[in-house]
Write a protein that holds these residues in place. Sequence first.
Motif, PDB file in Angstrom:
ATOM      1  N   ARG A 185       0.856  -1.183   0.000  1.00 19.98           N
ATOM      2  CA  ARG A 185       0.000   0.000   0.000  1.00 19.98           C
ATOM      3  C   ARG A 185       0.894   1.235   0.000  1.00 19.98           C
ATOM      4  O   ARG A 185       1.959   1.227   0.618  1.00 19.98           O
ATOM      5  CB  ARG A 185      -0.942  -0.006   1.212  1.00 19.98           C
ATOM      6  CG  ARG A 185      -2.066  -1.018   1.061  1.00 19.98           C
ATOM      7  CD  ARG A 185      -2.949  -1.139   2.286  1.00 19.98           C
ATOM      8  NE  ARG A 185      -4.100  -1.961   1.976  1.00 19.98           N
ATOM      9  CZ  ARG A 185      -4.092  -3.293   1.973  1.00 19.98           C
ATOM     10  NH1 ARG A 185      -2.981  -3.948   2.282  1.00 19.98           N
ATOM     11  NH2 ARG A 185      -5.179  -3.968   1.663  1.00 19.98           N
ATOM     12  N   VAL A 202      -7.959   7.182  -0.678  1.00 19.54           N
ATOM     13  CA  VAL A 202      -8.644   6.782   0.551  1.00 19.54           C
ATOM     14  C   VAL A 202      -8.027   7.518   1.734  1.00 19.54           C
ATOM     15  O   VAL A 202      -6.850   7.294   2.069  1.00 19.54           O
ATOM     16  CB  VAL A 202      -8.559   5.255   0.760  1.00 19.54           C
ATOM     17  CG1 VAL A 202      -9.212   4.865   2.085  1.00 19.54           C
ATOM     18  CG2 VAL A 202      -9.212   4.530  -0.409  1.00 19.54           C
ATOM     19  N   CYS A 204      -6.958   8.450   5.400  1.00 21.27           N
ATOM     20  CA  CYS A 204      -6.579   7.584   6.513  1.00 21.27           C
ATOM     21  C   CYS A 204      -7.356   7.938   7.772  1.00 21.27           C
ATOM     22  O   CYS A 204      -7.825   9.063   7.949  1.00 21.27           O
ATOM     23  CB  CYS A 204      -5.088   7.724   6.811  1.00 21.27           C
ATOM     24  SG  CYS A 204      -4.011   7.054   5.538  1.00 21.27           S
ATOM     25  N   CYS A 209      -3.479   5.016   8.640  1.00 25.30           N
ATOM     26  CA  CYS A 209      -3.699   3.836   7.794  1.00 25.30           C
ATOM     27  C   CYS A 209      -2.809   2.656   8.165  1.00 25.30           C
ATOM     28  O   CYS A 209      -2.586   1.777   7.340  1.00 25.30           O
ATOM     29  CB  CYS A 209      -3.502   4.169   6.323  1.00 25.30           C
ATOM     30  SG  CYS A 209      -4.586   5.464   5.695  1.00 25.30           S
ATOM     31  N   ASP A 212      -4.860  -0.561   7.762  1.00 24.64           N
ATOM     32  CA  ASP A 212      -5.797  -0.659   6.634  1.00 24.64           C
ATOM     33  C   ASP A 212      -5.622  -1.974   5.880  1.00 24.64           C
ATOM     34  O   ASP A 212      -4.504  -2.407   5.613  1.00 24.64           O
ATOM     35  CB  ASP A 212      -5.573   0.512   5.672  1.00 24.64           C
ATOM     36  CG  ASP A 212      -6.616   0.546   4.571  1.00 24.64           C
ATOM     37  OD1 ASP A 212      -6.420  -0.174   3.561  1.00 24.64           O
ATOM     38  OD2 ASP A 212      -7.610   1.267   4.722  1.00 24.64           O
ATOM     39  N   SER A 213      -6.726  -2.626   5.547  1.00 22.00           N
ATOM     40  CA  SER A 213      -6.694  -3.863   4.760  1.00 22.00           C
ATOM     41  C   SER A 213      -7.724  -3.830   3.639  1.00 22.00           C
ATOM     42  O   SER A 213      -8.132  -4.875   3.135  1.00 22.00           O
ATOM     43  CB  SER A 213      -6.955  -5.071   5.677  1.00 22.00           C
ATOM     44  OG  SER A 213      -8.215  -4.930   6.329  1.00 22.00           O
ATOM     45  N   SER A 214      -8.135  -2.618   3.244  1.00 24.47           N
ATOM     46  CA  SER A 214      -9.167  -2.485   2.214  1.00 24.47           C
ATOM     47  C   SER A 214      -8.661  -2.952   0.850  1.00 24.47           C
ATOM     48  O   SER A 214      -7.550  -2.585   0.435  1.00 24.47           O
ATOM     49  CB  SER A 214      -9.609  -1.026   2.118  1.00 24.47           C
ATOM     50  OG  SER A 214     -10.394  -0.820   0.972  1.00 24.47           O
ATOM     51  N   ALA A 216      -9.536  -1.882  -1.884  1.00 28.16           N
ATOM     52  CA  ALA A 216      -9.437  -0.707  -2.756  1.00 28.16           C
ATOM     53  C   ALA A 216      -8.067  -0.057  -2.717  1.00 28.16           C
ATOM     54  O   ALA A 216      -7.701   0.692  -3.630  1.00 28.16           O
ATOM     55  CB  ALA A 216     -10.504   0.314  -2.373  1.00 28.16           C
ATOM     56  N   THR A 217      -7.290  -0.327  -1.663  1.00 30.99           N
ATOM     57  CA  THR A 217      -5.984   0.312  -1.531  1.00 30.99           C
ATOM     58  C   THR A 217      -4.831  -0.641  -1.831  1.00 30.99           C
ATOM     59  O   THR A 217      -3.678  -0.239  -1.790  1.00 30.99           O
ATOM     60  CB  THR A 217      -5.811   0.857  -0.104  1.00 30.99           C
ATOM     61  OG1 THR A 217      -5.875  -0.226   0.826  1.00 30.99           O
ATOM     62  CG2 THR A 217      -6.896   1.872   0.228  1.00 30.99           C
TER      63      THR A 217
END
Length: 561
Positions: A185, A202, A204, A209, A212-214, A216-217
């Motif tokens: 990421r 996206v 943070c 972030c 973050d584990s989306s 989309a990223t």
Amino acid sequence: MNKFPALRALVALLALAGTLSLHAAGLSGTVSRASDGAPLSGVVVTASRVMIPFGGLIPTSMQTDALGQFQFQNLPAGFYYVDANAIGTDLVRQLHPSGYCPPESCDAWVGRPGVTRYDLADAQQLTGIDFAIAQGGSVSGVVRRADTQAVLVDRTVTVLPVGWSRQTDVAGTFAFSRVPVGTLRLRADGSGPLVSTLHPDVACELQGCASDSSPATAVVLNAGASLSALDISMPVGARIGGLLEPIATTANRQVRFEFLHTPSGATGTRQAQVAADGTYLIEGLALGSYQLSVMSNLFRAQVFPSVLCVDSCLDELALGTAVVTALGQTAGDIDFVLTSNPRIEGVVSDALTSQPLPGVEVVAYIWTFSPFGGPGPLPLATDLSAADGSYRLEGINPQAVKIATRNALGYRDERYDNQLCANSGCLVNEGSDWPLNWGDVMMAHFALQPGGSIFGRVRFPLLAGAARPSIEIFDLSGVLVTSVYAESDGAFQTTGLAPGSYRLRAIMHAAQGLGQVYGGMSCSALPSSPCEIGTGQIIELTSAAVEININIDPMFVSSFE
């Protein structure tokens, strides 16, 4: 010429060199490609020794041979990290056994995941330090503002989870090479009005972030791949603004805000500059709601809207009213009516002429005990009087304080109120204590009296390399009151003395203590002729100034002018 000493020294040097060689240590291993196990020649391997006790690393480097082998010899004993760098390839730089480094440098420390520190003893040969280097890839892109699409220069971009960082160039671009493959990421770090952002756009949460584990990223990097156009569009963060009153206290000041963030539950701090009209604005906040406090040394810390804090507000933050924010929007009218810390104001003037005295230091202090220095004064606030004689002492917590002056202008220092100080100074455990409470403004004026002066000339021998004599003034109990150095022509003047009885001596400290007590004995550094101040004539200082002239006896010095 006798050659035997030189010969013996040479033999000893050769013996020492042999001893060092005998006890020298070494490190050895191989470097291969992870995909097929092929040996890699020309790879730069660096053994970095930890500097003890100061820290830092001392690198020693060599290249692998045709079989991918390396062997360090004659290394001093110590702690080592080892890394392999296949310069000019897309192979990832590696800290043994499995840590990754950016191509430019390897940062090693105890406990870093995947990294081993080797303890190399005298004459020890560590073998089997083998590397299997994997092929990496590259990523690049441009960072822009989401609202204007303007490119952002000198913006920090970080590759997660490996933690490598770069600054964007003048075109807003960033590029990373020889990056370990896998799911990555890219984060552009927020500052000013912009919030930290993950590729592509996206915003943070408060922690930047980190968790973050989306999908989309996610950026999936395969071996040998070169991913470009990984652009990041940074949105304007949330804002909180309002008014801090009283404006007379808060205007043009920098204050600190603490906050509790929902939904993360994290706490943080921000600095903000208060404008001349008392308004403030906190920018670049992550989305969410905030319970907010404000603090400075000028007023009592307070949680919005009116929860007073005991010290820091971390314990009281949860009691505040939540401020709901939105990206790009300002949550306004978050106003505070603050209770000012006590302060002390006044004017310093000449007691005889009533003219203002600039450059006088005013000190608010308490008498306390230090485990290191024992009992003594603890200054809480100081200020120098301005051209109009005015001063202001701020940032004092409510308590009882002593107030006094210190000056080098020739005036008698005082403790408030009109308590003349002895020659030893005002910052002692004497005088009145003045209680201060929240919101108090205490007016404390000082009218200083001109002090007495002892002046004159000292006649002294001119000695090569000797400094000018020091003129020392003592009270009758033998306590040093003050001292000054004579000018090159022997002239001297001491000021700020209280009326009383004194003794005086002149000493050339750089000339074996050669000196003279006024009206008393000559002296030198010899034990038989100490500079006993008690032998001197008493000087009565009853008027504004007394003239004293004194000669330093040249004693054993032949040149005397």
